[in-house]
Motif scaffolding. Structure first.
Motif, PDB file in Angstrom:
ATOM      1  N   UNK A  18       0.824  -1.216   0.000  1.00 46.79           N
ATOM      2  CA  UNK A  18       0.000   0.000   0.000  1.00 46.79           C
ATOM      3  C   UNK A  18       0.857   1.266   0.000  1.00 46.79           C
ATOM      4  N   UNK A  19       2.093   1.170   0.513  1.00 47.36           N
ATOM      5  CA  UNK A  19       2.951   2.371   0.542  1.00 47.36           C
ATOM      6  C   UNK A  19       3.532   2.724  -0.824  1.00 47.36           C
ATOM      7  N   UNK A  20       3.262   1.878  -1.827  1.00 52.58           N
ATOM      8  CA  UNK A  20       3.630   2.220  -3.207  1.00 52.58           C
ATOM      9  C   UNK A  20       2.438   2.749  -4.003  1.00 52.58           C
ATOM     10  N   UNK A  21       1.297   2.880  -3.345  1.00 56.13           N
ATOM     11  CA  UNK A  21       0.068   3.218  -4.065  1.00 56.13           C
ATOM     12  C   UNK A  21       0.124   4.600  -4.705  1.00 56.13           C
ATOM     13  N   UNK A  22       0.907   5.510  -4.144  1.00 57.45           N
ATOM     14  CA  UNK A  22       0.936   6.867  -4.709  1.00 57.45           C
ATOM     15  C   UNK A  22       1.849   6.977  -5.924  1.00 57.45           C
ATOM     16  N   UNK A  23       2.609   5.933  -6.224  1.00 55.63           N
ATOM     17  CA  UNK A  23       3.460   5.963  -7.423  1.00 55.63           C
ATOM     18  C   UNK A  23       3.152   4.838  -8.402  1.00 55.63           C
ATOM     19  N   UNK A  24       2.373   3.854  -7.986  1.00 54.17           N
ATOM     20  CA  UNK A  24       2.029   2.741  -8.864  1.00 54.17           C
ATOM     21  C   UNK A  24       0.522   2.510  -8.841  1.00 54.17           C
ATOM     22  N   UNK A  25      -0.051   2.319 -10.018  1.00 51.53           N
ATOM     23  CA  UNK A  25      -1.469   1.968 -10.051  1.00 51.53           C
ATOM     24  C   UNK A  25      -1.638   0.522  -9.587  1.00 51.53           C
ATOM     25  N   UNK A  26      -2.863   0.101  -9.277  1.00 55.22           N
ATOM     26  CA  UNK A  26      -3.044  -1.242  -8.725  1.00 55.22           C
ATOM     27  C   UNK A  26      -2.476  -2.360  -9.584  1.00 55.22           C
ATOM     28  N   UNK A  27      -2.658  -2.275 -10.904  1.00 54.92           N
ATOM     29  CA  UNK A  27      -2.162  -3.346 -11.775  1.00 54.92           C
ATOM     30  C   UNK A  27      -0.636  -3.434 -11.729  1.00 54.92           C
ATOM     31  N   UNK A  28       0.041  -2.282 -11.782  1.00 50.35           N
ATOM     32  CA  UNK A  28       1.500  -2.280 -11.741  1.00 50.35           C
ATOM     33  C   UNK A  28       2.002  -2.762 -10.384  1.00 50.35           C
ATOM     34  N   UNK A  29       1.307  -2.379  -9.332  1.00 50.14           N
ATOM     35  CA  UNK A  29       1.707  -2.805  -7.987  1.00 50.14           C
ATOM     36  C   UNK A  29       1.582  -4.321  -7.838  1.00 50.14           C
ATOM     37  N   UNK A  30       0.492  -4.874  -8.350  1.00 58.53           N
ATOM     38  CA  UNK A  30       0.303  -6.322  -8.263  1.00 58.53           C
ATOM     39  C   UNK A  30       1.354  -7.062  -9.083  1.00 58.53           C
ATOM     40  N   UNK A  31       1.669  -6.536 -10.262  1.00 56.16           N
ATOM     41  CA  UNK A  31       2.706  -7.168 -11.085  1.00 56.16           C
ATOM     42  C   UNK A  31       4.051  -7.154 -10.381  1.00 56.16           C
ATOM     43  N   UNK A  32       4.348  -6.049  -9.704  1.00 58.35           N
ATOM     44  CA  UNK A  32       5.611  -5.949  -8.985  1.00 58.35           C
ATOM     45  C   UNK A  32       5.664  -6.936  -7.821  1.00 58.35           C
ATOM     46  N   UNK A  33       4.569  -7.065  -7.081  1.00 53.77           N
ATOM     47  CA  UNK A  33       4.526  -8.017  -5.969  1.00 53.77           C
ATOM     48  C   UNK A  33       4.795  -9.432  -6.464  1.00 53.77           C
TER      49      UNK A  33
END
Length: 233
Positions: A18-33
Motif C-alpha cells: 500500500x505504501x507504493x500506491x501513490x506511485x504505482x497503479x493497482x495493476x502495476x503494484x500487483x505485477x511488482x509483488x
C-alpha cells in the motif's frame, strides 16, 4: 544436514504494498509483488537443498509460486484474525514439522528482489551454528528472515514492526554479515530505488520496464549511469 524448508507468507494482491500506491497503479503494484515473489523464491531455491512453501489465499500468487517450483499452502488463518502473519507462519511451520521433524525452518519475506543465493546460504550457516538466527531489515527494525535449526521445535515467530528486537529477545542470534540483498525488503519507492541500484532479479527487472514517471525516473536515477541491474541465477 537436514533439508531447509522456507516459508514465505504473501498477502492477497489487492492488499499488498500500500505504501507504493501513490506511485504505482493497482495493476502495476500487483505485477511488482508477483515479480518480487518470483525472484525471492528463485534465489532461495538456488541456495541448494531448499524447499519453499508459499502461504497465501490469493490464486494468482499461488500460480506464480508453483511456476517457480514452490509448494503452496492455502492461508489457514481466517480474515480478521488477530496477528494473521505470525498465525499463518506458525500453521505452516507445524505442517512441516509433522512431516519432517528435523527440518530446518526459515520464515522469509516475499519482497526481496535483490536477494542472492549466497546471502541466504550465509544466513543459514549462522543459524546452523547458533540454533536460531534473525536477519534484520535495512532499517534495523523489522525482520526479513528468521532461520531455525533446532530439531522438533517451532521458531519464535514475532514478525511485525520492531520484530528484529523481539526475535533477538526470544533467543535468535543476529546475523552479523552485511547481506544487502537479504536485508532489503521493498515497501517504499526509496526501497525500490535502492534495490534497483543494488541489482534486482529478472522478474522484477521485467516488471519495472515501462513504468511511468515518477517511479521509473526515480529508479533510473538511483541506478546512476547503468541501467537497472539484473541478476540471473
Amino acid at each position: 544436514m537436514s533439508a531447509t524448508h522456507v516459508l514465505v507468507p504473501v498477502k492477497a494482491l489487492g492488499l499488498a504494498k500500500s505504501r507504493l500506491a501513490h506511485v504505482l497503479d493497482p495493476a502495476a503494484r500487483e505485477s511488482l509483488v508477483l515479480a518480487m515473489l518470483q525472484d525471492t523464491v528463485t534465489a532461495a531455491l538456488a541456495a541448494g537443498d531448499v524447499t519453499v512453501t508459499v502461504v497465501t489465499a490469493d490464486d494468482r500468487v499461488a500460480a506464480v509460486a508453483r511456476e517457480c517450483g514452490a509448494d503452496v499452502l492455502p492461508d489457514p488463518v481466517a480474515p480478521g484474525s488477530p496477528d494473521p502473519l505470525n498465525s499463518a507462519l506458525r500453521a505452516a511451520a507445524r505442517r512441516v514439522r509433522d512431516g519432517a521433524p528435523d527440518a530446518e525452518l526459515v520464515a522469509l519475506q516475499a519482497d526481496l528482489p535483490s536477494l542472492r543465493p549466497d546471502e541466504f546460504a550465509l544466513a543459514r550457516e549462522t543459524a546452523r551454528r547458533t540454533g536460531t538466527a534473525v536477519v534484520a531489515d535495512h532499517t534495523s527494525g523489522g525482520t526479513t528472515a528468521l532461520l531455525h535449526c533446532v530439531s522438533g521445535t517451532l521458531p519464535p515467530l514475532a514478525f511485525g514492526p520492531g520484530s528484529a528486537r523481539r526475535h533477538v529477545d526470544a533467543g535468535a542470534y543476529p546475523v552479523p554479515d552485511a547481506l544487502p540483498g537479504l536485508r532489503l525488503d521493498v515497501d517504499t519507492p526509496d526501497d525500490l530505488a535502492a534495490a534497483v541500484q543494488l541489482g534486482v532479479g529478472p522478474a522484477t527487472a521485467a516488471a519495472l520496464e515501462g513504468l511511468e514517471f515518477p517511479l521509473r525516473h526515480r529508479c533510473d536515477s538511483a541506478a546512476g549511469s547503468r541501467s537497472s541491474a539484473t541478476m540471473n541465477w
